[in-house]
Structure formats: structure tokens, C-alpha cells
Design a protein around this motif. Structure first.
Motif, PDB file in Angstrom:
ATOM      1  N   CYS A 329      31.418  43.878  28.883  1.00  0.00           N
ATOM      2  CA  CYS A 329      30.078  43.933  29.468  1.00  0.00           C
ATOM      3  C   CYS A 329      29.835  45.305  30.098  1.00  0.00           C
ATOM      4  O   CYS A 329      30.615  45.745  30.933  1.00  0.00           O
ATOM      5  N   CYS A 332      29.275  44.621  34.159  1.00  0.00           N
ATOM      6  CA  CYS A 332      30.323  44.210  35.104  1.00  0.00           C
ATOM      7  C   CYS A 332      31.732  44.333  34.515  1.00  0.00           C
ATOM      8  O   CYS A 332      32.711  44.099  35.217  1.00  0.00           O
ATOM      9  N   GLY A 334      33.006  42.421  32.348  1.00  0.00           N
ATOM     10  CA  GLY A 334      33.477  41.103  31.909  1.00  0.00           C
ATOM     11  C   GLY A 334      33.508  40.997  30.394  1.00  0.00           C
ATOM     12  O   GLY A 334      33.061  41.889  29.677  1.00  0.00           O
ATOM     13  N   CYS A 346      27.273  38.070  28.564  1.00  0.00           N
ATOM     14  CA  CYS A 346      28.390  38.117  29.501  1.00  0.00           C
ATOM     15  C   CYS A 346      28.403  36.812  30.286  1.00  0.00           C
ATOM     16  O   CYS A 346      27.404  36.439  30.894  1.00  0.00           O
ATOM     17  N   CYS A 349      28.243  37.750  34.449  1.00  0.00           N
ATOM     18  CA  CYS A 349      27.049  38.195  35.184  1.00  0.00           C
ATOM     19  C   CYS A 349      25.757  37.861  34.460  1.00  0.00           C
ATOM     20  O   CYS A 349      24.677  38.153  34.963  1.00  0.00           O
ATOM     21  N   PHE A 351      24.580  39.137  31.702  1.00  0.00           N
ATOM     22  CA  PHE A 351      24.028  40.208  30.875  1.00  0.00           C
ATOM     23  C   PHE A 351      23.854  39.727  29.429  1.00  0.00           C
ATOM     24  O   PHE A 351      24.733  39.057  28.883  1.00  0.00           O
TER      25      PHE A 351
HETATM   26 ZN   LIG Z   1      28.798  41.211  32.916  1.00  0.00          ZN
END
Ligand SMILES: [Zn+2]
Length: 412
Positions: A329, A332, A334, A346, A349, A351
Motif C-alpha cells: 500500500c 500505509c 500494508g 489495502c 487503511c 486505500f
Molecule cells: Zn494501506
């Protein structure tokens, strides 16, 4: 070219006429071909990739005893090994050489651009002088370049040489960064300001389907005549014709895209950031993003042209390890999961982003983290709101994608 000064490489391909008889040069080309074949046959049986040192130990003496010069011998085993390597890499058969062609090190020839002559050092201390058949103007371009290697070929009753020239280039200071994500079916590029604002998004469709079709046809013929296709002239020609089409489609495309991309980069004074395709093999992920059947050569060819055209325009070119660029991501860090056609999400978060654009964003981020001179960069980007999903980004034509969805990825 990694680790060295950035340099442009270009070949001058011209017809060459031997002064006097053709025989000596033909003898040399036959000897060279048979020597390469001998090394190919022996390396093929070994089933392992050999180091240069090992190749030298195994073959040098034999090759020199055939009358080849020291640098000829080196060129022969390096070339043979690369043929075996690429045949194995693409699951092919043991290479069988037909064409008369030799790579000659710069220590084994003298090139005189004033008199347009080339002196080649052949086997058994023979030399041959060739007249280059081309205009002065074509050659003029290469004055001040350094020549390093050449290929001499015999084809359709005549000799051809390709002399490779190199020129160091000093790239200008970039004003923006263009990252380029290469995929199975498209090339996606994104231009960012030095403080992380997205200026431009563009996608080019690749002709992968056309190339694959020819590939599949050629394979079908080879399967049908698995034992005999090389020896039946008409069948071999059919296979070759598909190969030629693949070559011309892919080069035409690569040149065109290279030119378009470099022009755009020049307009934005971009540093051009590409994925380091060599690293893909290590990452073991090429299968998902690239078509195995097509092979990496197709993508390398596109990159080659982009890189070349960019460097010729004095732009900086960087290659970045693509590890993680399509799975992390950008907001973040992730893990991203697939969420429909070309869309990644994601879990951490929220996204959501177009797969290829996300990869370009990540590539850009990796580049700036390695080039801190860009000042503001390296600061974590502000998060886009989850509703900024790239709804307008589906489709695969050469459309300019909606920028607004990614615009705020790096904050205002
Ligand atoms: Zn993220």
C-alpha cells in the motif's frame, strides 16, 4: 551499464566489401560458427550455468588451437553460453547455428572512419580489409564516440558489419520524476513533481496479443513437425516468418513508445524511473505480471527503447528493484489485495487504487527514498480519502487516466 557512467550505445550497420577474395573471411566465419556450435554442444550437456572462469578453463585452449585469437576465443565461449542460457530460459532446444556471423572484440579490428575501411584480424594471423559501403554523413555522427565491438555477417551473398559505438552522456538535473510500470498488456506512466504531486498519468496498450498469436502459430507448427521442421524448407520458412513478424511488431512498438515516452519526459524535464527487470527473476514474480510465453525479452525491448530515447535527450534514467511495488500500500505500507478488475485494496487503511497506477506510485516512492536530494520527499504522504477510488480508470486503451483520484495521494 549499471555502476558505470551512463552511456548511449548505437550500432552502425553497413555493407562491407572485402578487398580481394571473399574466401578468407568466409573461412573465418565458418570456423567461428563451428567453434560456437562446439561450445554450445558441450555446455548443453553440462546442464549447469558456467562462470566465465570455468568457460575459459574448459574451452580456451581448444579454441586457440583451432587458430582463433585470444579475444576470438573469449567472444566464442561467452556467446555460446548466452545462446544456451537463453534457449534454456525459454524452454527451447539446443541451439543449432546456421548463419555465418561473428562477434569481434575491439582488439581484433581497426576502424578508420576517414577512409571508411575496416581491418579485421582473422584466424591464423590472417587479416582482411573491408570497404564500408555507406555515406560519409551516416558515419559522421559517430565521430567522438568510442567503438567497442562489432558483428560481421555473411547474408544473401554479401558481408555486413554492425559496429557498436558508445558515448558517455551527462544527464541534466530533473525537474520532475516519471515512473513507468510495465505490464503484460500495458505501459503505465506517472509524472510527479519533486514534492510528490501527481502531474500526469498515461497508459499505452501493448501489442502483446498480436505477438502472442504469432508465437502460438510458430509453436503449433514446431509441435506438429517436431522432429523435422528444421529440415523441411517450407516449414522452416513458415516458422521463421512468424518470428520475423514478432520481431518487427515488437521493435516498431518499442521504438514508437520509447519516442512518445521520452518526448513527454523531456517536456516535463523528468528523471525516468524504470523497473529493474533483472531483479524480477530473483523475485520470482514475473509470472503474474508478465506473460511467460512471451518472455521477458518483449518487456526488455520496450524498456531498452525508452531508456535509449530518454538518454539521448539528456534525461536521467534510473532502474529500481520492483519488489513490492504491486503488493504494498503506497499510503500505509500494508499488504494490498485484489479487489476486482485491475483494482487493489489495502485491508489495513482502506486505500483503493488502480493496480498499474499504484505500482507506478510505489516505484516513484522507492526512487525518491533513494534520491533524498529531492528535499521534501521521503515524508509520508497524506492519505487520500477512501472514496477517491479510481472509478474512471478501467479500460485499456491509450487513454489519459483521471488524475484527480490520485492527485491528493501526496497531500497538498
Ligand atoms: Zn494501506
Amino acid at each position: 551499464m549499471r555502476g558505470e557512467e551512463p552511456a548511449l550505445v548505437e550500432a552502425l550497420k553497413v555493407r562491407a566489401l572485402p578487398e580481394g577474395s571473399y574466401d578468407r573471411l568466409l573461412d573465418f566465419l565458418r570456423l567461428y560458427r563451428d567453434a560456437v556450435q562446439m561450445v554450445v554442444d558441450r555446455v548443453w550437456g553440462l546442464k549447469a550455468k558456467l562462470s566465465k572462469k570455468r568457460l575459459h578453463r574448459l574451452f580456451y585452449n581448444d579454441l586457440v588451437s583451432l587458430g582463433l585469437r585470444a579475444h576470438h576465443a573469449k567472444e566464442v565461449y561467452v556467446y555460446a553460453e548466452s545462446l544456451v542460457d537463453s534457449a534454456r530460459g525459454s524452454g527451447g532446444r539446443r541451439p543449432v547455428l546456421r548463419r555465418l556471423s561473428a562477434r569481434v572484440d575491439r582488439y581484433d579490428y581497426r576502424l578508420d572512419l576517414d577512409s571508411m575501411t575496416l581491418t579485421l584480424k582473422l584466424h591464423s594471423n590472417y587479416e582482411v580489409r573491408l570497404k564500408l559501403v555507406t555515406s560519409k554523413e551516416r558515419v559522421e555522427k559517430f565521430r567522438g564516440w568510442s567503438n567497442y565491438e562489432l558483428v560481421v555477417k555473411y547474408d544473401k551473398g554479401g558481408f555486413w558489419v554492425s559496429v557498436y559505438f558508445k558515448r558517455a552522456v551527462k544527464p541534466s538535473k530533473p525537474g520532475t520524476v516519471m515512473s513507468i510500470d510495465l505490464n503484460f498488456d500495458n505501459v503505465t506512466l506517472a509524472v510527479f513533481t519533486l514534492n510528490g504531486r501527481l502531474l500526469r498519468l498515461k497508459r499505452f496498450k501493448t501489442p502483446h496479443r498480436k505477438v502472442l498469436t504469432h508465437r502460438i502459430w510458430a509453436e503449433r507448427i514446431q509441435e506438429r513437425y517436431s522432429r523435422s521442421w528444421r529440415y523441411i524448407r517450407g516449414v522452416r520458412r513458415a516458422v521463421e516468418r512468424h518470428g520475423e513478424r514478432i520481431k518487427s511488431i515488437s521493435w516498431d512498438y518499442a521504438h514508437r513508445v520509447g519516442d512518445l515516452v521520452a518526448e513527454l519526459a523531456l517536456k516535463h524535464r523528468s528523471a525516468v524511473v524504470l523497473e529493474d527487470l533483472e531483479k524480477l527473476r530473483e523475485n520470482g514474480k514475473r509470472g503474474r505480471r508478465f506473460n511467460k510465453r512471451l518472455g521477458l525479452w518483449f518487456y526488455r525491448r520496450i524498456q531498452f527503447c525508452v531508456e535509449y530515447e530518454a538518454m539521448e535527450r539528456g534525461l536521467e534514467v534510473a532502474k529500481i528493484n520492483p519488489r513490492g511495488t504491486s503488493s504494498k500500500c503506497p499510503r500505509c505500507g500494508g499488504k494490498l489485495v485484489e479487489d476486482g478488475y485491475r483494482v487493489l485494496r489495502c485491508r489495513k487503511c482502506g486505500f483503493v487504487g488502480d493496480r498499474d497506477v499504484t505500482a507506478a506510485v510505489n516505484l516513484y516512492r522507492k526512487y525518491v527514498s533513494k534520491h533524498p536530494r529531492c528535499g521534501v520527499l521521503g515524508v509520508a504522504p497524506n492519505a487520500p480519502k477512501p472514496d477517491e477510488a479510481p472509478s474512471g480508470m478501467r479500460g485499456n486503451e491509450n487513454e489519459a487516466m483521471t488524475i484527480s483520484t490520485y492527485m491528493n495521494l501526496y497531500g497538498n
